[in-house]
Design a protein around this motif. Structure first.
Motif, short mmCIF file in Angstrom:
data_model
loop_
_atom_site.label_atom_id
_atom_site.label_comp_id
_atom_site.label_asym_id
_atom_site.label_seq_id
_atom_site.Cartn_x
_atom_site.Cartn_y
_atom_site.Cartn_z
N TRP A 62 0.81 -1.21 0.00
CA TRP A 62 0.00 0.00 0.00
C TRP A 62 0.85 1.25 0.00
N VAL A 63 2.01 1.22 0.65
CA VAL A 63 2.87 2.40 0.68
C VAL A 63 3.35 2.72 -0.73
N HIS A 64 3.78 1.70 -1.47
CA HIS A 64 4.30 1.94 -2.82
C HIS A 64 3.19 2.37 -3.78
N GLY A 65 2.00 1.80 -3.60
CA GLY A 65 0.89 2.21 -4.46
C GLY A 65 0.53 3.67 -4.27
N LEU A 66 0.40 4.08 -3.01
CA LEU A 66 0.10 5.49 -2.74
C LEU A 66 1.24 6.39 -3.16
N ALA A 67 2.48 5.94 -2.91
CA ALA A 67 3.63 6.75 -3.28
C ALA A 67 3.71 6.95 -4.78
N ALA A 68 3.37 5.91 -5.55
CA ALA A 68 3.39 6.03 -7.01
C ALA A 68 2.40 7.10 -7.48
N LEU A 69 1.22 7.14 -6.87
CA LEU A 69 0.25 8.17 -7.22
C LEU A 69 0.78 9.56 -6.89
N VAL A 70 1.40 9.68 -5.72
CA VAL A 70 1.95 10.97 -5.31
C VAL A 70 3.06 11.42 -6.26
N LEU A 71 3.96 10.51 -6.61
CA LEU A 71 5.07 10.86 -7.50
C LEU A 71 4.56 11.22 -8.89
N ALA A 72 3.55 10.50 -9.38
CA ALA A 72 2.97 10.84 -10.68
C ALA A 72 2.37 12.25 -10.66
N ALA A 73 1.69 12.58 -9.55
CA ALA A 73 1.13 13.93 -9.42
C ALA A 73 2.23 14.98 -9.37
N PHE A 74 3.31 14.69 -8.67
CA PHE A 74 4.45 15.61 -8.64
C PHE A 74 5.02 15.82 -10.04
N THR A 75 5.16 14.74 -10.81
CA THR A 75 5.72 14.85 -12.16
C THR A 75 4.85 15.76 -13.03
N VAL A 76 3.54 15.53 -12.99
CA VAL A 76 2.63 16.35 -13.80
C VAL A 76 2.73 17.81 -13.40
N ARG A 77 2.71 18.07 -12.10
CA ARG A 77 2.77 19.46 -11.63
C ARG A 77 4.13 20.10 -11.91
N MET A 78 5.22 19.33 -11.82
CA MET A 78 6.54 19.89 -12.06
C MET A 78 6.73 20.26 -13.52
N VAL A 79 6.12 19.52 -14.42
CA VAL A 79 6.17 19.90 -15.84
C VAL A 79 5.51 21.26 -16.02
N GLY A 80 4.38 21.46 -15.35
CA GLY A 80 3.73 22.76 -15.41
C GLY A 80 4.56 23.85 -14.77
N ALA A 81 5.25 23.52 -13.66
CA ALA A 81 6.09 24.51 -12.98
C ALA A 81 7.24 24.95 -13.86
N ALA A 82 7.81 24.01 -14.63
CA ALA A 82 8.94 24.35 -15.51
C ALA A 82 8.54 25.39 -16.55
N ARG A 83 7.27 25.41 -16.92
CA ARG A 83 6.80 26.38 -17.91
C ARG A 83 6.90 27.81 -17.39
N HIS A 84 6.85 27.97 -16.07
CA HIS A 84 6.90 29.31 -15.48
C HIS A 84 8.32 29.73 -15.08
N SER A 85 9.31 28.87 -15.32
CA SER A 85 10.66 29.13 -14.81
C SER A 85 11.42 30.24 -15.54
N PRO A 86 11.21 30.46 -16.86
CA PRO A 86 11.96 31.54 -17.51
C PRO A 86 11.72 32.89 -16.82
N GLY A 87 12.80 33.59 -16.51
CA GLY A 87 12.68 34.88 -15.85
C GLY A 87 12.50 34.79 -14.35
N ARG A 88 12.45 33.58 -13.82
CA ARG A 88 12.31 33.38 -12.37
C ARG A 88 13.45 32.48 -11.91
N PRO A 89 14.60 33.05 -11.58
CA PRO A 89 15.78 32.24 -11.25
C PRO A 89 15.59 31.32 -10.05
N MET A 90 14.78 31.75 -9.06
CA MET A 90 14.57 30.90 -7.89
C MET A 90 13.86 29.61 -8.29
#
Length: 355
Positions: A270-298
């Protein structure tokens, strides 16, 4: 007076508090809820400090054991667990900003849950938090934008020198990613920069070891096929004689499997199943975050650092469980990136509505 419930929750961090209390409850019941393999590293470090292990000391674990002894925590596992969990919750709270969306806060709560699993024992990964916090502190102050990449690289170099040498690879790859993102100014350059990282790693392996990238993981997984975590081992996707091209292909496919954690979800538990869902959500959100990175060095620092980390994991992590454990103390940086992207999205929306 009308109270904005969302602002109230953000201001007093009730989500983090609730998640922290749940993680503390998991800490108190961890031995009963989780398989023994989740505590093998902590038990080994404790045995190193009290001299009860017959296993030849691993120098990396020995360094961590000495670190705990210097802090006077080597004989206080429960105090250590509570302190490390509190430190992790503090890092998550520091990473969140006032513009964080509910989805970001939900991922922050999930990250704290992972912290309750992986960071509440003696651990190399818990020590990482001490080096993540200075990076977060700099990232939270806009006036320190020019210093952020240097602080990040410096923290990686110090940790790599004192505790885990493969973090020196992360430092080098972080510089590669940040230059591509910051100088290029386009998030699409992250993909070719990731490819360049694998090529650099392959070339370095050829020069230093005259072997393929697969040899790192093969050496780490030798003899573990019948172990309790054998199902979690990262096997070569292309099972062929070791060579530079085959090593590159396997590294890239492993990188994809870490970002889209289907093998982790299929590993069972159960830990790995839930963790996989969390990591997949992080990946999707991080792709979106990368789109806002130009001009924002932090934001660029956080995105580049996480990309360099996952690329290095694709080269060295022996199994998916180890990747998840090593990634957990880095999640505050991911939360910071998501919160910064939320802020950027709100600013753009405000500008659009003002036109």
């Amino acid at each position: 007076m009308k109270v904005d419930l969302r602002v109230f929750l953000l201001r007093y961090r009730l989500v983090e508090l609730a998640a922290g209390l749940c993680a503390l409850g998991l800490l108190l019941r961890a031995r009963a809820l989780l398989p023994a393999r989740y505590f093998s590293d902590g038990d080994y470090i404790a045995a190193l400090n009290n001299g009860t292990t017959a296993i030849r000391p691993d120098p990396h674990y020995r360094s961590v054991a000495v670190f705990y002894a210097l802090l006077g925590l080597d004989d206080h596992p429960h105090v250590t667990a509570v302190l490390q969990l509190a430190l992790f919750v503090t890092a998550i709270a520091l990473a969140l900003g006032p513009a964080a969306r509910w989805s970001t806060m939900a991922l922050a709560a999930a990250a704290i849950g992972l912290g309750g699993v992986y960071l509440t024992q003696y651990s190399k990964d818990a020590v990482v938090l001490i080096f993540v916090l200075p990076i977060l502190l700099v990232l939270r102050v806009d006036a320190w934008a020019s210093a952020a990449p240097f602080v990040a690289a410096g923290s990686l170099l110090v940790y790599g020198t004192l505790f885990r040498s493969n973090w020196l690879v992360i430092a080098a790859l972080f510089v590669t990613a940040y230059v591509a993102l910051h100088r290029g100014g386009r998030p699409v350059l992250l993909l070719p920069s990731a490819a360049a990282m694998f090529l650099i790693a392959a070339a370095g392996t050829l020069v230093l070891r005259h072997d393929s990238l697969d040899t790192f993981r093969a050496a780490a997984t030798t003899g573990r096929a019948g172990s309790p975590d054998g199902a979690m081992l990262i096997a070569p996707f292309v099972d062929a004689p070791h060579s530079i091209p085959i090593g590159l292909i396997n590294a890239v496919l492993t990188f994809a499997a870490l970002l889209v954690p289907i093998p982790l979800a299929l590993a069972g538990g159960w830990v790995h199943g839930l963790a996989a869902l969390v990591l997949a959500a992080f990946t999707v959100r991080m792709v979106g975050a990368a789109r806002h990175s130009p001009g924002r060095p932090m934001l660029g620092v956080a995105v580049s650092l996480l990309l360099a980390f996952v690329v290095t994991q694709a080269l060295f992590a022996p199994d998916y469980g180890s990747h998840l454990k090593h990634l957990t103390p880095m999640l505050p940086l991911a939360i910071f990136a998501l919160a910064a992207a939320d802020r950027a999205a709100r600013e753009r929306a405000a500008v659009w509505h003002s036109l």
